[in-house]
Design a protein around this motif. Structure first.
Motif, PDB file in Angstrom:
ATOM      1  N   ARG A 153      14.859   7.003  47.805  1.00 41.82           N
ATOM      2  CA  ARG A 153      14.350   5.721  48.316  1.00 41.82           C
ATOM      3  C   ARG A 153      12.959   5.871  48.919  1.00 41.82           C
ATOM      4  O   ARG A 153      12.095   4.993  48.753  1.00 41.82           O
ATOM      5  N   TYR A 154      12.725   6.991  49.589  1.00 42.94           N
ATOM      6  CA  TYR A 154      11.461   7.193  50.298  1.00 42.94           C
ATOM      7  C   TYR A 154      10.495   8.125  49.573  1.00 42.94           C
ATOM      8  O   TYR A 154       9.444   8.452  50.109  1.00 42.94           O
ATOM      9  N   GLY A 155      10.828   8.540  48.363  1.00 44.71           N
ATOM     10  CA  GLY A 155       9.943   9.436  47.636  1.00 44.71           C
ATOM     11  C   GLY A 155       9.838  10.810  48.275  1.00 44.71           C
ATOM     12  O   GLY A 155       8.808  11.484  48.168  1.00 44.71           O
ATOM     13  N   ILE A 156      10.911  11.244  48.937  1.00 47.28           N
ATOM     14  CA  ILE A 156      10.946  12.535  49.620  1.00 47.28           C
ATOM     15  C   ILE A 156      11.500  13.584  48.660  1.00 47.28           C
ATOM     16  O   ILE A 156      12.521  13.358  47.993  1.00 47.28           O
ATOM     17  N   LEU A 157      10.843  14.735  48.577  1.00 48.37           N
ATOM     18  CA  LEU A 157      11.341  15.792  47.711  1.00 48.37           C
ATOM     19  C   LEU A 157      12.564  16.454  48.342  1.00 48.37           C
ATOM     20  O   LEU A 157      12.585  16.735  49.543  1.00 48.37           O
ATOM     21  N   LEU A 158      13.561  16.714  47.517  1.00 48.30           N
ATOM     22  CA  LEU A 158      14.785  17.386  47.961  1.00 48.30           C
ATOM     23  C   LEU A 158      14.683  18.868  47.623  1.00 48.30           C
ATOM     24  O   LEU A 158      14.624  19.246  46.454  1.00 48.30           O
ATOM     25  N   ILE A 159      14.603  19.702  48.670  1.00 46.46           N
ATOM     26  CA  ILE A 159      14.553  21.157  48.498  1.00 46.46           C
ATOM     27  C   ILE A 159      15.940  21.711  48.815  1.00 46.46           C
ATOM     28  O   ILE A 159      16.426  21.564  49.937  1.00 46.46           O
ATOM     29  N   ILE A 160      16.559  22.319  47.830  1.00 50.55           N
ATOM     30  CA  ILE A 160      17.897  22.888  48.005  1.00 50.55           C
ATOM     31  C   ILE A 160      17.777  24.404  48.136  1.00 50.55           C
ATOM     32  O   ILE A 160      17.214  25.069  47.262  1.00 50.55           O
ATOM     33  N   ASP A 161      18.309  24.928  49.221  1.00 50.70           N
ATOM     34  CA  ASP A 161      18.245  26.361  49.516  1.00 50.70           C
ATOM     35  C   ASP A 161      19.513  27.039  49.009  1.00 50.70           C
ATOM     36  O   ASP A 161      20.567  26.957  49.630  1.00 50.70           O
ATOM     37  N   GLU A 162      19.387  27.707  47.868  1.00 49.35           N
ATOM     38  CA  GLU A 162      20.506  28.436  47.262  1.00 49.35           C
ATOM     39  C   GLU A 162      20.335  29.949  47.430  1.00 49.35           C
ATOM     40  O   GLU A 162      20.923  30.726  46.680  1.00 49.35           O
ATOM     41  N   VAL A 163      19.536  30.365  48.422  1.00 46.53           N
ATOM     42  CA  VAL A 163      19.285  31.789  48.600  1.00 46.53           C
ATOM     43  C   VAL A 163      20.591  32.554  48.785  1.00 46.53           C
ATOM     44  O   VAL A 163      20.822  33.591  48.149  1.00 46.53           O
ATOM     45  N   LEU A 164      21.465  32.058  49.650  1.00 41.25           N
ATOM     46  CA  LEU A 164      22.739  32.744  49.903  1.00 41.25           C
ATOM     47  C   LEU A 164      23.837  32.280  48.963  1.00 41.25           C
ATOM     48  O   LEU A 164      24.699  33.071  48.571  1.00 41.25           O
ATOM     49  N   THR A 165      23.828  31.008  48.583  1.00 44.14           N
ATOM     50  CA  THR A 165      24.956  30.439  47.844  1.00 44.14           C
ATOM     51  C   THR A 165      24.822  30.550  46.333  1.00 44.14           C
ATOM     52  O   THR A 165      25.736  30.165  45.607  1.00 44.14           O
ATOM     53  N   GLY A 166      23.705  31.075  45.839  1.00 40.47           N
ATOM     54  CA  GLY A 166      23.490  31.135  44.400  1.00 40.47           C
ATOM     55  C   GLY A 166      24.106  32.339  43.733  1.00 40.47           C
ATOM     56  O   GLY A 166      24.674  33.222  44.353  1.00 40.47           O
ATOM     57  N   PHE A 167      24.023  32.344  42.409  1.00 40.23           N
ATOM     58  CA  PHE A 167      24.450  33.456  41.564  1.00 40.23           C
ATOM     59  C   PHE A 167      25.922  33.805  41.756  1.00 40.23           C
ATOM     60  O   PHE A 167      26.298  34.953  41.960  1.00 40.23           O
ATOM     61  N   GLY A 168      26.739  32.748  41.671  1.00 40.86           N
ATOM     62  CA  GLY A 168      28.186  32.943  41.620  1.00 40.86           C
ATOM     63  C   GLY A 168      28.884  33.025  42.947  1.00 40.86           C
ATOM     64  O   GLY A 168      30.123  33.047  42.982  1.00 40.86           O
TER      65      GLY A 168
ATOM     66  N   ARG B 127       7.061  32.528  59.028  1.00 37.18           N
ATOM     67  CA  ARG B 127       6.744  31.452  59.968  1.00 37.18           C
ATOM     68  C   ARG B 127       7.084  30.048  59.451  1.00 37.18           C
ATOM     69  O   ARG B 127       7.701  29.249  60.158  1.00 37.18           O
ATOM     70  N   GLY B 128       6.708  29.732  58.225  1.00 39.96           N
ATOM     71  CA  GLY B 128       7.008  28.412  57.697  1.00 39.96           C
ATOM     72  C   GLY B 128       8.496  28.185  57.528  1.00 39.96           C
ATOM     73  O   GLY B 128       9.021  27.114  57.858  1.00 39.96           O
ATOM     74  N   ALA B 129       9.202  29.187  57.017  1.00 40.68           N
ATOM     75  CA  ALA B 129      10.640  29.074  56.828  1.00 40.68           C
ATOM     76  C   ALA B 129      11.365  28.979  58.166  1.00 40.68           C
ATOM     77  O   ALA B 129      12.361  28.252  58.301  1.00 40.68           O
ATOM     78  N   LEU B 130      10.880  29.706  59.176  1.00 42.85           N
ATOM     79  CA  LEU B 130      11.485  29.634  60.500  1.00 42.85           C
ATOM     80  C   LEU B 130      11.260  28.257  61.120  1.00 42.85           C
ATOM     81  O   LEU B 130      12.119  27.737  61.837  1.00 42.85           O
ATOM     82  N   ALA B 131      10.116  27.654  60.825  1.00 38.64           N
ATOM     83  CA  ALA B 131       9.822  26.327  61.365  1.00 38.64           C
ATOM     84  C   ALA B 131      10.832  25.287  60.902  1.00 38.64           C
ATOM     85  O   ALA B 131      11.104  24.313  61.620  1.00 38.64           O
TER      86      ALA B 131
ATOM     87  N   LEU C 150       7.932  24.933  50.434  1.00 40.64           N
ATOM     88  CA  LEU C 150       7.311  24.029  51.409  1.00 40.64           C
ATOM     89  C   LEU C 150       5.875  23.713  51.021  1.00 40.64           C
ATOM     90  O   LEU C 150       5.435  22.558  51.088  1.00 40.64           O
ATOM     91  N   LYS C 151       5.127  24.737  50.615  1.00 39.13           N
ATOM     92  CA  LYS C 151       3.742  24.510  50.197  1.00 39.13           C
ATOM     93  C   LYS C 151       3.690  23.667  48.924  1.00 39.13           C
ATOM     94  O   LYS C 151       2.799  22.817  48.748  1.00 39.13           O
ATOM     95  N   LEU C 152       4.649  23.891  48.041  1.00 38.08           N
ATOM     96  CA  LEU C 152       4.693  23.125  46.800  1.00 38.08           C
ATOM     97  C   LEU C 152       4.957  21.652  47.091  1.00 38.08           C
ATOM     98  O   LEU C 152       4.354  20.755  46.461  1.00 38.08           O
ATOM     99  N   ALA C 153       5.841  21.367  48.040  1.00 44.75           N
ATOM    100  CA  ALA C 153       6.129  19.979  48.410  1.00 44.75           C
ATOM    101  C   ALA C 153       4.882  19.311  48.991  1.00 44.75           C
ATOM    102  O   ALA C 153       4.551  18.162  48.661  1.00 44.75           O
ATOM    103  N   ARG C 154       4.186  20.035  49.835  1.00 42.02           N
ATOM    104  CA  ARG C 154       2.940  19.505  50.417  1.00 42.02           C
ATOM    105  C   ARG C 154       1.905  19.259  49.312  1.00 42.02           C
ATOM    106  O   ARG C 154       1.256  18.197  49.265  1.00 42.02           O
ATOM    107  N   ALA C 155       1.754  20.222  48.407  1.00 46.87           N
ATOM    108  CA  ALA C 155       0.780  20.089  47.320  1.00 46.87           C
ATOM    109  C   ALA C 155       1.115  18.904  46.423  1.00 46.87           C
ATOM    110  O   ALA C 155       0.209  18.204  45.939  1.00 46.87           O
ATOM    111  N   TYR C 156       2.391  18.671  46.190  1.00 49.93           N
ATOM    112  CA  TYR C 156       2.825  17.549  45.348  1.00 49.93           C
ATOM    113  C   TYR C 156       2.349  16.217  45.916  1.00 49.93           C
ATOM    114  O   TYR C 156       1.771  15.374  45.206  1.00 49.93           O
ATOM    115  N   HIS C 157       2.569  16.022  47.211  1.00 53.52           N
ATOM    116  CA  HIS C 157       2.181  14.753  47.813  1.00 53.52           C
ATOM    117  C   HIS C 157       0.664  14.604  47.903  1.00 53.52           C
ATOM    118  O   HIS C 157       0.123  13.506  47.698  1.00 53.52           O
ATOM    119  N   LEU C 158      -0.033  15.711  48.178  1.00 48.40           N
ATOM    120  CA  LEU C 158      -1.494  15.644  48.193  1.00 48.40           C
ATOM    121  C   LEU C 158      -2.034  15.256  46.818  1.00 48.40           C
ATOM    122  O   LEU C 158      -2.990  14.471  46.713  1.00 48.40           O
TER     123      LEU C 158
END
Length: 444
Positions: A228-243, A134-138, A105-113
């Protein structure tokens, strides 16, 4: 002084574990039907991973990421990056999935700034879970988890989940993917395209909604809206990753490429707290790498990197990604065969070694049991009594009501163990919810 326990009931003390099995202090044996919290992908008791961590701890147990790097970190990120669903990935290792989402989330914000744009809104999905910091819960869409902390949570807009069993679009089952893309488009326009920084989602939903696989065209269309809108796509593979889903990452089922991906859980398979956020070269170069204002005391941990590297070795050597695909088909088939006609089983869904059983009071109108009935707790208790540790979730139907049994055994489970897991699960549901006298009043 006593332990701050997460369970209202006394828990058995685990004293040994191997493969897909755990033993408690009384000598009782359990099959680990949920890999803990969908974590122990390679199984318990792997001496190669244990020894790799021990070797690293004898060499360099800890250095701070701003002062030193280590061979373990360099090799791990070099080996991990080509597997990730991100082009030319740049990896930021942390101590778990929640920290990884916070980093993303911070990286996405930093990218646009860095591009001169003050974007502050993230779009997420209803019923999602991305972590408890807190940020992830938001950006998590589970009302029960958000409720106590709602005054602290803002800057998130929610769109419908890809939840086919309870799809809210009138054209269902036709055109659902397009309807989801339209909903995202409308959310962006309403929030203001100049303010939306990122869209975050799991490629296949995790425990909150129980292994919901989206419509075939879903990710192609959602990615187009983001582009289309220049929005970053963040994919959450925390549970679904690594096989876990029978591919290295669930994104691979859809040909999905993220701007930022987050990982955790199976990354070190529970042998060390490990997660990471990884971004594309474009995001990394725009932010400026070292200029990224962020950091954790235990990020870039050498022992975590050693654990992650050893887990990759085990997964390759034992063919665990391929095993997850094969044994996942067995697990799904066994569950459907045993529970497909059960009067209180509304849906059985999943992919690879990630399956969920949604329990309902009425199959006809899909009415959930009331939360006050504590239905899933009864099933979990019965399963544990019969030697199976399961994972469960509540609130899937409307944020409060809705019961899920989530099964995600270690990828090293044998076909016989998979069959036993399905058998005990079916027995626990049948014994906990006998047909007579168990129908509950429907939620208003």
């Amino acid at each position: 002084m006593t332990l701050f326990s997460r369970s209202p009931d006394p828990l058995p003390a685990a004293v040994a574990a191997d493969g897909a099995q755990i033993w408690d202090a009384d000598g009782n044996r359990y099959l680990d039907g949920g890999s803990g919290a969908l974590v122990v992908n390679i199984g318990h008791g792997n001496t190669a991973v244990r020894d790799a961590v021990a070797r690293q701890l004898t060499r360099v147990p800890y250095v701070h990421a701003t002062k030193f790097t280590t061979d373990a970190l360099i090799e791990y990120t070099h080996r991990l990056a080509p597997l990730l669903p991100v082009d030319d990935a740049h990896v930021y290792p942390v101590s778990g999935g929640g920290e990884a989402v916070e980093t993303a989330l911070k990286l996405a914000r930093a990218y646009h700034l860095a591009r001169g744009e003050d974007r502050d809104i993230v779009i997420s999905r209803q019923g999602s879970y991305h972590g408890n910091v807190r940020g992830a819960l938001a950006v998590s869409g589970r009302p029960g988890l958000r409720r106590p902390y709602e005054p602290w949570l803002d800057h998130t807009v929610f769109v419908p989940a890809a939840y086919e069993y309870r799809c809210e679009f009138p054209q269902h089952p036709h055109g659902c993917a397009m309807a989801h893309a339209q909903a995202l488009h409308e959310a962006v326009e309403t929030a203001g395209p100049e303010r939306v920084a990122a869209f975050i989602a799991e490629p296949v939903s995790g425990a909150s909604l129980g292994a919901c696989v989206p419509p075939a065209a879903y990710w192609h269309l959602m990615s187009r809206v983001c582009d289309r809108y220049g929005i970053l796509l963040i994919i959450d593979e925390v549970l679904t990753g690594f096989g876990r889903t029978g591919r290295w990452f669930a994104s691979d089922h859809f040909g999905l490429r993220a701007d930022i991906v987050v990982i955790g859980k199976g990354a070190a398979s529970g042998y060390w707290p490990l997660g990471a956020a990884a971004c594309s070269r474009q995001v990394h170069e725009t932010v400026g790498g070292a200029a990224f204002t962020h950091g954790f005391t235990f990020s870039h941990h050498p022992a975590g990197a050693a654990a992650g590297l050893a887990v990759l070795d085990v997964m390759h050597a034992e063919g665990l990604v391929e095993a997850a695909e094969v044994n996942g088909r067995i697990l799904g088939s066994e569950l459907i065969g045993r529970l497909g006609d059960h009067p209180f089983v509304g849906d059985i869904r999943g992919v690879g070694m990630l399956w969920a059983i949604e329990l309902v009071a009425d199959r006809t109108d899909r009415a959930p049991f009331l939360r006050s009935s504590r239905v899933v707790e009864r099933v979990v208790h019965t399963a544990r009594h019969n030697g199976l540790a399961t994972y469960s979730s509540t609130g899937c139907a409307d944020g409060t009501n809705g019961d899920l049994i989530v099964l995600g055994p270690p990828l090293c489970s044998t076909p016989a163990e998979v069959g036993e897991i399905a058998d005990i699960t079916a027995t626990a549901i049948t014994d906990s919810l006998p047909e007579s006298g168990r129908r509950r009043r429907r939620p208003e």
